[in-house]
Design a protein around this motif. Sequence first.
Motif, PDB file in Angstrom:
ATOM      1  N   ALA A  48       0.800  -1.225   0.000  1.00 50.95           N
ATOM      2  CA  ALA A  48       0.000   0.000   0.000  1.00 50.95           C
ATOM      3  C   ALA A  48       0.834   1.276   0.000  1.00 50.95           C
ATOM      4  CB  ALA A  48      -0.935   0.011   1.200  1.00 50.95           C
ATOM      5  N   ARG A  60      -3.430   0.398  -5.615  1.00 51.28           N
ATOM      6  CA  ARG A  60      -2.634  -0.028  -4.460  1.00 51.28           C
ATOM      7  C   ARG A  60      -3.521  -0.503  -3.333  1.00 51.28           C
ATOM      8  NH1 ARG A  60       0.325   4.824  -5.144  1.00 51.28           N
ATOM      9  NH2 ARG A  60      -0.711   5.602  -3.271  1.00 51.28           N
ATOM     10  N   GLY A  61      -4.653   0.154  -3.119  1.00 58.74           N
ATOM     11  CA  GLY A  61      -5.577  -0.249  -2.061  1.00 58.74           C
ATOM     12  C   GLY A  61      -6.176  -1.623  -2.303  1.00 58.74           C
ATOM     13  N   SER A  64      -3.439  -4.218  -2.009  1.00 59.45           N
ATOM     14  CA  SER A  64      -3.127  -4.413  -0.602  1.00 59.45           C
ATOM     15  C   SER A  64      -4.155  -5.315   0.072  1.00 59.45           C
ATOM     16  CB  SER A  64      -3.061  -3.061   0.114  1.00 59.45           C
ATOM     17  OG  SER A  64      -2.914  -3.230   1.492  1.00 59.45           O
TER      18      SER A  64
END
Length: 112
Positions: A48, A60-61, A64
Amino acid sequence: MAGIAIGVFSFILMFLLIRSVEQRIGELDLARLPVALIIPLIASAAVAFPTTIIESASLRGWLSAAVHLVIMFLMLWKYAGFPASRSVSYTGAGVIINTVIQSIWFYWLVDF
């Protein structure tokens, strides 16, 4: 700093949840449980963090969250030795807890 606080709080809640349930069942290895819960948090936080490779925050979220799901399930199942059904249940609870804590932190506390 916020990521560390969220990770620590998620770890504490998951540890207490799993410890309370597993002590009733009688199959708890307290030596392996903290490692099995810390590794997914470290891996998802590493994914993240902002990098030049993945510039999209939403990507990225989601990445993650996917890393957290997979690694947490594998660590609880293979490393901690829980049955697959309980590992899935704990993984779902861990993701829900982490999501709720992040939502509270970022949307309610930071926006005020």
